[in-house]
Design an enzyme around this catalytic site. Sequence first.
Site, PDB file in Angstrom:
ATOM      1  N   ARG A 193      -7.288   0.792  -8.878  1.00  0.00           N
ATOM      2  CA  ARG A 193      -6.792  -0.123  -7.849  1.00  0.00           C
ATOM      3  C   ARG A 193      -7.121   0.409  -6.472  1.00  0.00           C
ATOM      4  NH1 ARG A 193      -0.435  -1.112  -7.106  1.00  0.00           N
ATOM      5  NH2 ARG A 193      -0.549   1.128  -6.836  1.00  0.00           N
ATOM      6  N   CYS A 221      -5.977  -0.590  -2.396  1.00  0.00           N
ATOM      7  CA  CYS A 221      -5.058  -1.383  -1.585  1.00  0.00           C
ATOM      8  C   CYS A 221      -5.502  -1.244  -0.141  1.00  0.00           C
ATOM      9  CB  CYS A 221      -3.625  -0.901  -1.774  1.00  0.00           C
ATOM     10  SG  CYS A 221      -2.431  -1.953  -0.929  1.00  0.00           S
TER      11      CYS A 221
END
Length: 162
Positions: free
Chosen positions: A140, A142
């Site tokens: 991930r 962000c």
Amino acid sequence: MSRLLLRPRLVSSIFVAPLRHSPISINSITKPITPFNNNNNNNNNNRKMSGLTSSQAIKANGLVFVSGQIPADNKGNVIEGDIETCTKASLENLLAVLTAAGTSLDKVVKTTVFLADMGDFARVNSVYEQYFTGPNKPARSCVAVKTLPKNVRVEVECIALQ
């Protein structure tokens, strides 16, 4: 190009896939689901009515690339509320597109979360972790951005296996 990678192997818990030399085939998902599905089977009309200039997802060579999903209902209206409500709506839209593509959240290998305010990260993460519950969490990123579409606070995109 080196042909050293003939079989998948695990390197420090990072999966390294074998190199492929075949051309990539690309197929657009024919019926996008949320947030901009007006229950019309004509994908081009849905895009024109919603203002979309891209596909909600593309299948390519065993992968599904899902465009960023914002907290919006099936008519494109922004869902208002706290960051947890908005994050849940974005992830539900992501799940709907993955389902339409014939895959699921447990096959997601990479996500990118876009936030209008990085101060919301912990609260977004508390909702995010409810959706990605398997033993292998996707990679991930962000990123805090200045402005998101329709001035929403969160947007989530992903790459999944078919």
